[in-house]
Scaffold this motif. Structure first.
Motif, PDB file in Angstrom:
ATOM      1  N   ASP A  88       0.825  -1.207   0.000  1.00  0.00           N
ATOM      2  CA  ASP A  88       0.000   0.000   0.000  1.00  0.00           C
ATOM      3  C   ASP A  88       0.862   1.261   0.000  1.00  0.00           C
ATOM      4  N   GLY A  89       2.008   1.211   0.668  1.00  0.00           N
ATOM      5  CA  GLY A  89       2.924   2.346   0.606  1.00  0.00           C
ATOM      6  C   GLY A  89       3.382   2.603  -0.811  1.00  0.00           C
ATOM      7  N   TYR A  90       3.756   1.552  -1.514  1.00  0.00           N
ATOM      8  CA  TYR A  90       4.140   1.676  -2.925  1.00  0.00           C
ATOM      9  C   TYR A  90       2.982   2.237  -3.747  1.00  0.00           C
ATOM     10  N   SER A  91       1.784   1.708  -3.501  1.00  0.00           N
ATOM     11  CA  SER A  91       0.610   2.162  -4.257  1.00  0.00           C
ATOM     12  C   SER A  91       0.306   3.629  -4.008  1.00  0.00           C
ATOM     13  N   ASN A  92       0.691   4.134  -2.836  1.00  0.00           N
ATOM     14  CA  ASN A  92       0.477   5.545  -2.509  1.00  0.00           C
ATOM     15  C   ASN A  92       1.664   6.417  -2.900  1.00  0.00           C
ATOM     16  N   GLY A  93       2.655   5.844  -3.558  1.00  0.00           N
ATOM     17  CA  GLY A  93       3.744   6.637  -4.114  1.00  0.00           C
ATOM     18  C   GLY A  93       4.948   6.819  -3.217  1.00  0.00           C
ATOM     19  N   TYR A  94       5.078   6.017  -2.149  1.00  0.00           N
ATOM     20  CA  TYR A  94       6.205   6.164  -1.225  1.00  0.00           C
ATOM     21  C   TYR A  94       7.306   5.146  -1.535  1.00  0.00           C
ATOM     22  N   HIS A  95       8.514   5.661  -1.740  1.00  0.00           N
ATOM     23  CA  HIS A  95       9.657   4.757  -1.827  1.00  0.00           C
ATOM     24  C   HIS A  95       9.845   4.126  -0.453  1.00  0.00           C
ATOM     25  N   THR A  96       9.977   2.803  -0.441  1.00  0.00           N
ATOM     26  CA  THR A  96      10.002   2.095   0.833  1.00  0.00           C
ATOM     27  C   THR A  96      11.220   1.197   0.939  1.00  0.00           C
ATOM     28  N   VAL A  97      11.876   1.255   2.089  1.00  0.00           N
ATOM     29  CA  VAL A  97      12.957   0.342   2.449  1.00  0.00           C
ATOM     30  C   VAL A  97      12.446  -0.583   3.539  1.00  0.00           C
ATOM     31  N   VAL A  98      12.682  -1.868   3.385  1.00  0.00           N
ATOM     32  CA  VAL A  98      12.418  -2.848   4.435  1.00  0.00           C
ATOM     33  C   VAL A  98      13.766  -3.284   4.994  1.00  0.00           C
ATOM     34  N   VAL A  99      13.952  -3.139   6.291  1.00  0.00           N
ATOM     35  CA  VAL A  99      15.230  -3.486   6.918  1.00  0.00           C
ATOM     36  C   VAL A  99      15.204  -4.982   7.239  1.00  0.00           C
ATOM     37  N   GLU A 100      16.038  -5.734   6.558  1.00  0.00           N
ATOM     38  CA  GLU A 100      15.924  -7.197   6.566  1.00  0.00           C
ATOM     39  C   GLU A 100      15.967  -7.807   7.965  1.00  0.00           C
ATOM     40  N   GLU A 101      16.900  -7.373   8.795  1.00  0.00           N
ATOM     41  CA  GLU A 101      17.044  -7.969  10.121  1.00  0.00           C
ATOM     42  C   GLU A 101      15.991  -7.491  11.113  1.00  0.00           C
ATOM     43  N   CYS A 102      15.175  -6.523  10.713  1.00  0.00           N
ATOM     44  CA  CYS A 102      14.218  -5.899  11.629  1.00  0.00           C
ATOM     45  C   CYS A 102      12.774  -6.228  11.296  1.00  0.00           C
ATOM     46  N   VAL A 103      12.553  -7.227  10.447  1.00  0.00           N
ATOM     47  CA  VAL A 103      11.212  -7.762  10.208  1.00  0.00           C
ATOM     48  C   VAL A 103      11.246  -9.256  10.497  1.00  0.00           C
ATOM     49  N   PHE A 104      10.092  -9.803  10.859  1.00  0.00           N
ATOM     50  CA  PHE A 104      10.062 -11.214  11.224  1.00  0.00           C
ATOM     51  C   PHE A 104       8.666 -11.785  11.027  1.00  0.00           C
ATOM     52  N   ASP A 105       8.589 -13.102  11.128  1.00  0.00           N
ATOM     53  CA  ASP A 105       7.353 -13.822  10.823  1.00  0.00           C
ATOM     54  C   ASP A 105       7.322 -15.104  11.646  1.00  0.00           C
ATOM     55  N   ARG A 106       6.162 -15.713  11.746  1.00  0.00           N
ATOM     56  CA  ARG A 106       6.070 -17.027  12.385  1.00  0.00           C
ATOM     57  C   ARG A 106       6.717 -18.112  11.535  1.00  0.00           C
ATOM     58  N   SER A 107       6.649 -17.939  10.232  1.00  0.00           N
ATOM     59  CA  SER A 107       7.182 -18.919   9.285  1.00  0.00           C
ATOM     60  C   SER A 107       8.440 -18.379   8.624  1.00  0.00           C
TER      61      SER A 107
END
Length: 231
Positions: free
Chosen positions: A174-193
């Motif tokens: 949704d950030g991309y769809s709203n026109g925002y360049h986005t960085v995801v910090v690899e070590e700072c996101v997580f998931d159950r799987s």
């Protein structure tokens, strides 16, 4: 700014050579955008319930818990928060609130903790920070987030939080769809799987965001902080 690569990320062990070739058309320069804000997705107590340990064991008692996957991301995320604050970035949180009728995902409810939607103390909001309360996966859907970003003069986002395949992914798209360049910090996101985490980062990196290592983001923010001091 540096050339995007396929070799140095967590998804390397699940992506075939054929898939790498298919995704060559997405290879590009990656960067931290201008005038960024830190967007912390759902760093609330529910995902840390039960403490560190295997995800399966934690989830048997607390369905939202992410076990070691959540706890291993605490220290990297604290470093990201410290650097963002030192650089003077706006800090924005998303969280939910309990509703028996509206849920962010289709996951069945299990045992929970009383302050489940409160932000974990390690990342406690400061007085000038913004908290966005959401009812669906995306931090943008049905919330005033875009209006706040415009008021703050934010042109790009640095994203951390959980879960990579769920609320992080929905918010980044949704950030991309709203026109925002986005960085995801690899070590700072997580998931159950782990597999969903890696596959989501691979796909997000090539279609909607720049997945960048923490050290690179910290170096960029350190440069911003030093520039602010110099002027």
């Amino acid at each position: 700014m540096h050339k995007s690569n396929f070799e140095d990320h967590c998804w390397q062990d699940i992506v075939s050579d054929a898939e790498l070739e298919i995704y060559e058309c997405y290879r590009r320069e990656t960067r931290v955008g201008e005038q960024p804000a830190l967007l912390a997705i759902d760093l609330y107590n529910k995902v840390y319930a039960g403490g560190p340990g295997p995800v399966l064991e934690a989830s048997r008692k607390f369905t939202s818990a992410c076990g070691d996957n959540a706890w291993n991301a605490i220290e990297p995320t604290k470093k990201l928060f410290a650097a963002a604050r030192a650089a003077g970035l706006p800090v924005i949180y998303t969280t939910g609130h309990f509703s028996k009728d509206v849920r962010a995902t289709m996951r069945q409810r299990g045992s929970d903790i009383n302050d489940g939607y409160a932000i974990k103390d390690d990342f406690a909001p400061e007085p000038d920070d913004l908290i966005i309360y959401k009812e669906r996966a995306s931090g943008f859907f049905g919330t005033p987030l875009v209006a706040h970003l415009r008021k703050m003069g934010v042109n790009s986002l640095i994203v951390c939080g959980e879960s990579t395949s769920g609320c992080v992914r929905a918010s980044v798209v949704d950030g991309y769809s709203n026109g925002y360049h986005t960085v995801v910090v690899e070590e700072c996101v997580f998931d159950r799987s782990d597999r969903a985490h890696k596959a989501s980062l691979f796909d997000l990196h090539h279609k909607y965001a720049d997945v960048i290592k923490l050290d690179e983001v910290l170096a960029h923010l350190d440069g911003v902080a030093k520039f602010k001091v110099a002027v």
